[in-house]
Design an enzyme around this catalytic site. Structure first.
Site, mmCIF file in Angstrom:
data_model
loop_
_atom_site.group_PDB
_atom_site.id
_atom_site.type_symbol
_atom_site.label_atom_id
_atom_site.label_comp_id
_atom_site.label_asym_id
_atom_site.label_seq_id
_atom_site.Cartn_x
_atom_site.Cartn_y
_atom_site.Cartn_z
ATOM 1 N N MET A 188 0.937 -1.203 -0.103
ATOM 2 C CA MET A 188 0.015 0.048 0.053
ATOM 3 C C MET A 188 0.867 1.264 -0.101
ATOM 4 O O MET A 188 1.886 1.321 0.775
ATOM 5 C CB MET A 188 -1.044 0.052 1.139
ATOM 6 N N CYS A 224 -4.311 0.602 -9.491
ATOM 7 C CA CYS A 224 -4.387 1.821 -8.725
ATOM 8 C C CYS A 224 -5.287 2.707 -9.659
ATOM 9 O O CYS A 224 -5.690 2.895 -10.815
ATOM 10 C CB CYS A 224 -3.005 2.603 -9.123
ATOM 11 N N LYS A 236 -1.460 -7.261 -10.439
ATOM 12 C CA LYS A 236 -2.438 -7.248 -9.660
ATOM 13 C C LYS A 236 -3.470 -6.416 -10.490
ATOM 14 O O LYS A 236 -3.205 -5.258 -10.704
ATOM 15 C CB LYS A 236 -2.007 -6.285 -8.381
ATOM 16 N N ASN A 257 -8.088 -10.893 -2.999
ATOM 17 C CA ASN A 257 -8.016 -9.556 -2.089
ATOM 18 C C ASN A 257 -9.175 -8.925 -2.045
ATOM 19 O O ASN A 257 -10.100 -9.034 -3.066
ATOM 20 C CB ASN A 257 -6.859 -8.884 -2.583
ATOM 21 N N GLY A 258 -9.485 -8.260 -1.086
ATOM 22 C CA GLY A 258 -10.678 -7.339 -0.575
ATOM 23 C C GLY A 258 -11.453 -7.671 0.386
ATOM 24 O O GLY A 258 -12.131 -8.744 0.461
ATOM 25 N N ARG A 277 -6.041 -3.330 3.669
ATOM 26 C CA ARG A 277 -6.183 -2.175 5.109
ATOM 27 C C ARG A 277 -6.633 -3.292 6.173
ATOM 28 O O ARG A 277 -6.433 -2.618 7.322
ATOM 29 C CB ARG A 277 -7.733 -1.641 4.654
HETATM 30 C C1 FMN Z 1 -3.732 3.376 1.413
HETATM 31 C C2 FMN Z 1 -3.779 2.676 0.361
HETATM 32 C C3 FMN Z 1 -2.715 2.395 -0.613
HETATM 33 C C4 FMN Z 1 -2.595 1.456 -1.690
HETATM 34 N N1 FMN Z 1 -1.736 1.172 -2.407
HETATM 35 C C5 FMN Z 1 -1.649 0.347 -3.341
HETATM 36 C C6 FMN Z 1 -0.282 0.024 -4.135
HETATM 37 O O1 FMN Z 1 0.489 0.798 -4.018
HETATM 38 N N2 FMN Z 1 -0.431 -1.144 -4.812
HETATM 39 C C7 FMN Z 1 -1.552 -1.907 -5.029
HETATM 40 O O2 FMN Z 1 -1.366 -2.831 -5.666
HETATM 41 N N3 FMN Z 1 -2.602 -1.748 -4.206
HETATM 42 C C8 FMN Z 1 -2.666 -0.615 -3.383
HETATM 43 N N4 FMN Z 1 -3.752 -0.502 -2.694
HETATM 44 C C9 FMN Z 1 -5.092 -1.379 -2.639
HETATM 45 C C10 FMN Z 1 -4.758 -2.380 -1.741
HETATM 46 O O3 FMN Z 1 -3.696 -3.246 -2.018
HETATM 47 C C11 FMN Z 1 -6.118 -3.421 -1.973
HETATM 48 O O4 FMN Z 1 -6.105 -4.035 -3.198
HETATM 49 C C12 FMN Z 1 -7.446 -2.871 -1.299
HETATM 50 O O5 FMN Z 1 -7.367 -1.803 -0.197
HETATM 51 C C13 FMN Z 1 -8.440 -4.078 -1.307
HETATM 52 O O6 FMN Z 1 -7.990 -4.659 -0.323
HETATM 53 P P1 FMN Z 1 -8.281 -4.809 1.428
HETATM 54 O O7 FMN Z 1 -9.859 -4.736 1.362
HETATM 55 O O8 FMN Z 1 -7.646 -5.940 1.955
HETATM 56 O O9 FMN Z 1 -7.555 -3.448 1.782
HETATM 57 C C14 FMN Z 1 -3.778 0.530 -1.476
HETATM 58 C C15 FMN Z 1 -4.916 0.646 -0.875
HETATM 59 C C16 FMN Z 1 -4.837 1.684 0.283
HETATM 60 C C17 FMN Z 1 -6.092 1.722 1.222
#
Ligand code: FMN
Length: 290
Positions: free
Chosen positions: A1, A84, A123, A184-185, A209
Site C-alpha cells: 500500500m 491503482c 495485480k 484480495n478485498g 487495510r
Molecule cells: C492507502 C492505500 C494504498 C494502496 N496502495 C496500493 C499499491 O501501492 N498497490 C496496490 O496494488 N494496491 C494498493 N492499494 C490497494 C490494496 O492493495 C487492496 O487491493 C485494496 O485495499 C483492497 O483490499 P483490502 O480490503 O484488503 O484493503 C492501496 C490501498 C490503500 C487503502
C-alpha cells in the site's frame, strides 16, 4: 500500500506471520531515471524476504528496465500494478487504465517476461467499470504471456474502495486460469481469509487495510494486550531506526493513529498527535491512551 507498506511495516507483518510481502507501488520511470526518493522505496530489510516489489508504469521498455533494476536489488518477484485508481495515474495510462487495452497489456507482459527471471505477477481489478468487467480476459492474456500469478482485487476502478468486494469475480478468474490466483478485498481476519478461499478456490489471500493498526491479523489467533504493545513498540523502533527522521515522524503519526483506533479518547487526542513535532511527543501521546 502506497505510503504505508514500507520496510518497517512489512517486517512487523512478516514477524506476525505474513507469508509474502509486497512493496509500495514504485514508479518505473522514476526508478529507471535513478530518482533517489524512488530508489528509497525499493530498500528493504533482509528478514522481509521473500519480498515482491511492485511497479507502476505503462511503457514496456521503461517497465522492463525498472524490473531488471528491482531484480538486481534483490526482489524475489516483480508485480505489475494494474489496479491503482488514482486520477493522476490513470491519466498516464497506468494502474487500472492498463486493463482497458488488453493488447497493450499483452505487450507489457511479454516485455517484462523477457526482462526478468524471477516470478512475474500482476495485480488487477474486476475491470474499469461495471460495463467492462474484463478480469478474466486480462487473466487469460497474462497466462498466455507467461505471467506466473495474478492477484485480484475485484472492485472496478469506478468503485475505488467502496462497497463490498465482489468475491465471485475472484472465483471466475480462478476457474479461468491454471496459474495461482491470490484473492484480495475486505479480508479482516483469518476467518474472512478462510471464507474467501472456500468461496473462490483462490491459492492465497492478500490483506491490505485489514493490517492497518493490526499487523497481528497475520497471527491468525487472538493476541494479548501485551503482545500488541510489544508489536507496536517494535514497529516504532523500526521506523525510528530505518527511516529518515522526517519520514519517520510522518509514519509514526499515521501508524500510531491506526493503532489508537478503538482506544478510549483516541479521537480527541488525534489532532494533537498529528500536530506533534517530535517522535517522542507522538509516542507519549499514544502511550497515554494505551
Ligand atoms: C492507502 C492505500 C494504498 C494502496 N496502495 C496500493 C499499491 O501501492 N498497490 C496496490 O496494488 N494496491 C494498493 N492499494 C490497494 C490494496 O492493495 C487492496 O487491493 C485494496 O485495499 C483492497 O483490499 P483490502 O480490503 O484488503 O484493503 C492501496 C490501498 C490503500 C487503502
Amino acid at each position: 500500500m502506497a505510503g504505508v507498506s514500507n520496510a518497517p511495516f512489512r517486517l512487523v507483518c512478516r514477524e506476525a506471520g505474513a507469508g509474502l510481502l509486497t512493496s509500495e507501488e514504485i514508479d518505473a520511470r522514476a526508478l529507471a531515471m535513478r530518482n533517489a526518493k524512488t530508489e528509497a522505496l525499493a530498500r528493504y530489510l533482509p528478514d522481509e524476504r521473500p519480498l515482491v516489489m511492485q511497479l507502476l508504469g505503462s511503457d514496456p521498455d521503461v517497465l522492463a528496465e525498472a524490473a531488471r533494476q528491482l531484480e538486481a536489488a534483490g526482489a524475489d518477484g516483480i508485480d505489475l500494478n494494474m489496479g491503482c485508481p488514482v486520477a493522476k495515474i490513470v491519466a498516464k495510462g497506468q494502474g487500472s487504465a492498463l486493463m482497458r487495452d488488453p493488447l497493450a497489456a499483452a505487450i507489457v507482459f511479454r516485455t517484462l517476461r523477457k526482462a526478468v527471471e524471477r516470478p512475474l505477477t500482476i495485480k488487477i481489478r474486476g475491470g474499469w467499470d461495471e460495463h467492462t468487467l474484463n478480469a478474466v480476459e486480462i487473466a487469460h492474456v497474462a497466462e498466455a504471456e507467461g505471467v506466473d500469478g495474478i492477484t485480484v482485487h475485484p472492485r472496478t476502478r469506478s468503485q475505488q474502495f467502496t462497497g463490498r468486494a465482489p468475491w465471485d469475480i475472484i472465483g471466475a478468474v480462478v476457474a479461468a486460469v491454471r496459474i495461482p490466483v491470490t484473492g484480495n478485498g475486505d479480508v479482516r481476519s483469518v476467518h474472512d481469509a478462510g471464507a474467501m478461499v472456500a468461496a473462490t478456490g483462490c491459492a492465497a489471500v492478500m490483506i491490505g487495510r485489514g493490517a492497518l493498526g493490526r499487523p497481528w491479523v497475520f497471527r491468525g489467533r487472538e493476541v494479548t494486550r501485551e503482545e500488541r504493545a510489544a508489536t507496536i513498540r517494535r514497529h516504532c523502533a523500526l521506523m525510528e531506526t530505518h527511516l529518515p527522521e522526517r519520514v519517520a515522524l510522518v509514519q509514526l503519526k499515521k501508524h500510531l493513529a491506526w493503532y489508537s483506533e478503538g482506544l478510549p479518547h483516541a479521537a480527541r487526542t488525534r489532532p494533537a498527535l498529528f500536530a506533534a513535532r517530535s517522535a517522542r511527543e507522538v509516542a507519549e501521546l499514544f502511550w497515554a491512551l494505551w
